[in-house]
Design a protein around this motif. Structure first.
Motif, mmCIF file in Angstrom:
data_model
loop_
_atom_site.group_PDB
_atom_site.id
_atom_site.type_symbol
_atom_site.label_atom_id
_atom_site.label_comp_id
_atom_site.label_asym_id
_atom_site.label_seq_id
_atom_site.Cartn_x
_atom_site.Cartn_y
_atom_site.Cartn_z
ATOM 1 N N CYS A 108 0.821 -1.218 0.000
ATOM 2 C CA CYS A 108 0.000 0.000 0.000
ATOM 3 C C CYS A 108 0.852 1.264 0.000
ATOM 4 O O CYS A 108 0.603 2.205 -0.757
ATOM 5 C CB CYS A 108 -0.931 0.003 1.211
ATOM 6 S SG CYS A 108 -2.348 -1.108 1.079
ATOM 7 N N PHE A 109 1.861 1.308 0.866
ATOM 8 C CA PHE A 109 2.742 2.479 0.959
ATOM 9 C C PHE A 109 4.220 2.105 0.852
ATOM 10 O O PHE A 109 5.088 2.944 1.073
ATOM 11 C CB PHE A 109 2.508 3.219 2.283
ATOM 12 C CG PHE A 109 1.154 3.865 2.401
ATOM 13 C CD1 PHE A 109 0.869 5.057 1.748
ATOM 14 C CD2 PHE A 109 0.161 3.282 3.188
ATOM 15 C CE1 PHE A 109 -0.378 5.659 1.865
ATOM 16 C CE2 PHE A 109 -1.088 3.881 3.314
ATOM 17 C CZ PHE A 109 -1.365 5.072 2.649
ATOM 18 N N GLY A 110 4.498 0.836 0.515
ATOM 19 C CA GLY A 110 5.877 0.405 0.382
ATOM 20 C C GLY A 110 6.520 -0.047 1.678
ATOM 21 O O GLY A 110 7.713 -0.358 1.713
ATOM 22 N N GLY A 111 5.763 -0.099 2.753
ATOM 23 C CA GLY A 111 6.285 -0.537 4.042
ATOM 24 C C GLY A 111 5.299 -0.236 5.147
ATOM 25 O O GLY A 111 4.319 0.495 4.937
ATOM 26 N N ILE A 112 5.532 -0.803 6.324
ATOM 27 C CA ILE A 112 4.681 -0.586 7.491
ATOM 28 C C ILE A 112 5.579 -0.280 8.686
ATOM 29 O O ILE A 112 6.612 -0.933 8.882
ATOM 30 C CB ILE A 112 3.795 -1.811 7.781
ATOM 31 C CG1 ILE A 112 2.791 -2.021 6.640
ATOM 32 C CG2 ILE A 112 3.048 -1.656 9.111
ATOM 33 C CD1 ILE A 112 2.035 -3.325 6.725
ATOM 34 N N ASP A 113 5.194 0.711 9.468
ATOM 35 C CA ASP A 113 5.955 1.084 10.653
ATOM 36 C C ASP A 113 5.310 0.579 11.941
ATOM 37 O O ASP A 113 6.006 0.183 12.878
ATOM 38 C CB ASP A 113 6.097 2.608 10.739
ATOM 39 C CG ASP A 113 6.847 3.184 9.548
ATOM 40 O OD1 ASP A 113 8.000 2.774 9.326
ATOM 41 O OD2 ASP A 113 6.274 4.029 8.832
ATOM 42 N N ILE A 114 3.978 0.617 11.995
ATOM 43 C CA ILE A 114 3.254 0.240 13.214
ATOM 44 C C ILE A 114 2.079 -0.657 12.833
ATOM 45 O O ILE A 114 1.296 -0.316 11.943
ATOM 46 C CB ILE A 114 2.729 1.487 13.971
ATOM 47 C CG1 ILE A 114 3.880 2.424 14.335
ATOM 48 C CG2 ILE A 114 1.963 1.071 15.222
ATOM 49 C CD1 ILE A 114 3.419 3.776 14.870
ATOM 50 N N MET A 115 1.970 -1.800 13.492
ATOM 51 C CA MET A 115 0.841 -2.704 13.311
ATOM 52 C C MET A 115 -0.020 -2.647 14.554
ATOM 53 O O MET A 115 0.451 -2.958 15.658
ATOM 54 C CB MET A 115 1.365 -4.125 13.111
ATOM 55 C CG MET A 115 0.326 -5.233 13.225
ATOM 56 S SD MET A 115 -0.487 -5.608 11.677
ATOM 57 C CE MET A 115 -2.183 -5.166 12.066
ATOM 58 N N VAL A 116 -1.275 -2.227 14.410
ATOM 59 C CA VAL A 116 -2.201 -2.173 15.543
ATOM 60 C C VAL A 116 -3.188 -3.328 15.425
ATOM 61 O O VAL A 116 -4.085 -3.312 14.580
ATOM 62 C CB VAL A 116 -2.957 -0.830 15.601
ATOM 63 C CG1 VAL A 116 -3.903 -0.820 16.807
ATOM 64 C CG2 VAL A 116 -1.989 0.340 15.680
ATOM 65 N N HIS A 117 -2.988 -4.353 16.242
ATOM 66 C CA HIS A 117 -3.920 -5.487 16.308
ATOM 67 C C HIS A 117 -5.113 -5.055 17.162
ATOM 68 O O HIS A 117 -4.982 -4.881 18.369
ATOM 69 C CB HIS A 117 -3.248 -6.681 16.979
ATOM 70 C CG HIS A 117 -2.182 -7.330 16.183
ATOM 71 N ND1 HIS A 117 -2.416 -7.996 15.006
ATOM 72 C CD2 HIS A 117 -0.839 -7.446 16.406
ATOM 73 C CE1 HIS A 117 -1.289 -8.493 14.542
ATOM 74 N NE2 HIS A 117 -0.312 -8.172 15.361
ATOM 75 N N ASN A 118 -6.276 -4.930 16.545
ATOM 76 C CA ASN A 118 -7.410 -4.393 17.294
ATOM 77 C C ASN A 118 -8.727 -5.129 17.034
ATOM 78 O O ASN A 118 -9.690 -4.891 17.738
ATOM 79 C CB ASN A 118 -7.567 -2.900 16.972
ATOM 80 C CG ASN A 118 -8.697 -2.243 17.713
ATOM 81 O OD1 ASN A 118 -8.666 -2.115 18.935
ATOM 82 N ND2 ASN A 118 -9.733 -1.846 16.974
ATOM 83 N N GLY A 119 -8.784 -6.001 16.036
ATOM 84 C CA GLY A 119 -10.044 -6.672 15.736
ATOM 85 C C GLY A 119 -10.370 -7.765 16.728
ATOM 86 O O GLY A 119 -9.509 -8.228 17.485
ATOM 87 N N GLY A 120 -11.629 -8.210 16.736
ATOM 88 C CA GLY A 120 -12.024 -9.314 17.598
ATOM 89 C C GLY A 120 -13.415 -9.147 18.157
ATOM 90 O O GLY A 120 -14.140 -8.209 17.818
ATOM 91 N N VAL A 121 -13.776 -10.078 19.041
ATOM 92 C CA VAL A 121 -15.100 -10.067 19.666
ATOM 93 C C VAL A 121 -14.935 -10.295 21.164
ATOM 94 O O VAL A 121 -13.889 -10.738 21.636
ATOM 95 C CB VAL A 121 -16.027 -11.151 19.081
ATOM 96 C CG1 VAL A 121 -16.346 -10.855 17.632
ATOM 97 C CG2 VAL A 121 -15.405 -12.544 19.220
ATOM 98 N N THR A 122 -15.996 -10.016 21.906
ATOM 99 C CA THR A 122 -16.015 -10.301 23.334
ATOM 100 C C THR A 122 -17.036 -11.406 23.609
ATOM 101 O O THR A 122 -17.632 -11.963 22.684
ATOM 102 C CB THR A 122 -16.304 -9.024 24.140
ATOM 103 O OG1 THR A 122 -16.152 -9.302 25.530
ATOM 104 C CG2 THR A 122 -17.708 -8.480 23.881
ATOM 105 N N GLN A 123 -17.271 -11.709 24.883
ATOM 106 C CA GLN A 123 -18.116 -12.865 25.250
ATOM 107 C C GLN A 123 -18.740 -12.634 26.602
ATOM 108 O O GLN A 123 -18.163 -11.991 27.474
ATOM 109 C CB GLN A 123 -17.239 -14.129 25.247
ATOM 110 C CG GLN A 123 -17.861 -15.359 25.875
ATOM 111 C CD GLN A 123 -17.289 -15.646 27.268
ATOM 112 O OE1 GLN A 123 -16.224 -15.160 27.642
ATOM 113 N NE2 GLN A 123 -18.007 -16.440 28.035
#
Length: 267
Positions: free
Chosen positions: A80-95
């Motif tokens: 997308c931009f030729g590289g990534i600096d920060i990965m924010v893992h944020n997806g998911g569900v609760t229970q």
């Protein structure tokens, strides 16, 4: 704050609502280039248009439960931009359900979404970070990743697993100038409880009182950005509340926390 994120490429999963959406707005205002991911493309489009600089936002729809697709999605994200600096893992569900009532399929679903998808994406992106000898994994865990209360067994198990995995990863990659920040949010005012997995077919379907009274997502985003900038190993996100007290009790007086935990059922 703005200078730290200016022109940084940040990939956010779970970006179509809640913390992910608020973080997208805050990071865009700080000059970051964004890759936004979730299952819902129309919602991602809406978030993109709400960003300060939509032209610096790329959309990459993905389904975290389809782990076989995540290697290819990571390749697309890097392009997308030729590289990534920060990965924010944020997806998911609760229970929300008692252990005795929670089907094993619920446990498997929570582990797939809230744990294994993070592991697969991390392993896919890690060679890129190692090659450039820089990168930052930001992991949305929960207070439930540190303590246990009724009705949250599957969710807490997945979040506890994140701490073990990412603490080990940090120990392995620090020498490569790769950072790992684990976020432990308390109650944040989002719609996450509406879709909580229960022992019923369609989930909880109503807002949680505790969530409704939680910290607004835009304020949570500011706390998260401060933690990222500071390179924190772990950071609580939320109000000064019973949850923060619970974290302290878990560390200092776990027997007290065990006695009061039955009164901490989500409302």
């Amino acid at each position: 704050m703005a200078n730290h994120f200016n022109n940084k490429v940040v990939w956010i999963t779970g970006a179509s609502s809640g913390i992910g959406e608020a973080l997208a707005y805050a990071l865009s205002a700080a000059g970051a280039k964004l890759i936004l991911s979730s299952r819902r493309l129309p919602e991602l489009e809406r978030v993109k248009q709400g960003c300060s600089v939509p032209g610096q936002v790329q959309l990459l729809p993905l389904d975290l439960s389809d782990t076989d697709s995540l290697q290819d999605k990571t390749i697309e994200a890097i392009k997308c931009f030729g590289g990534i600096d920060i990965m924010v893992h944020n997806g998911g569900v609760t229970q929300r359900s008692l252990v005795i009532d929670t089907e094993i399929e619920v446990h498997r679903r929570l582990m797939e979404l809230d744990y294994f998808s993070y592991v697969v994406l991390t392993k896919a992106l890690l060679p890129h970070f190692i090659e450039k000898r820089a990168g930052h994994f930001v992991v949305t865990s929960s207070v439930m990743g540190k303590i246990g209360t009724p009705m949250r067994s599957a969710y807490a198990a997945a979040k506890h697993a994140l701490h073990g995995f990412f603490d080990c990863l940090r120990a392995e990659v620090t020498a490569d100038n790769i950072k790992v920040t684990i976020l432990t949010p308390g109650y944040i005012r989002t719609n996450i409880s509406l879709y909580a997995v229960t022992n019923k077919p369609y989930g909880l379907g109503k807002p949680s009182e505790n969530i409704e009274n939680g910290l607004p997502a835009d304020r949570a985003a500011k706390q998260i950005m401060k933690a990222i900038k500071g390179g924190k190993f772990e950071a609580y996100v939320g109000k000064f509340s019973s949850e923060r007290i619970g974290l302290w009790l878990n560390r200092l007086l776990p027997s007290v926390l065990t006695r009061i935990a039955p009164r901490l059922v989500p409302k």
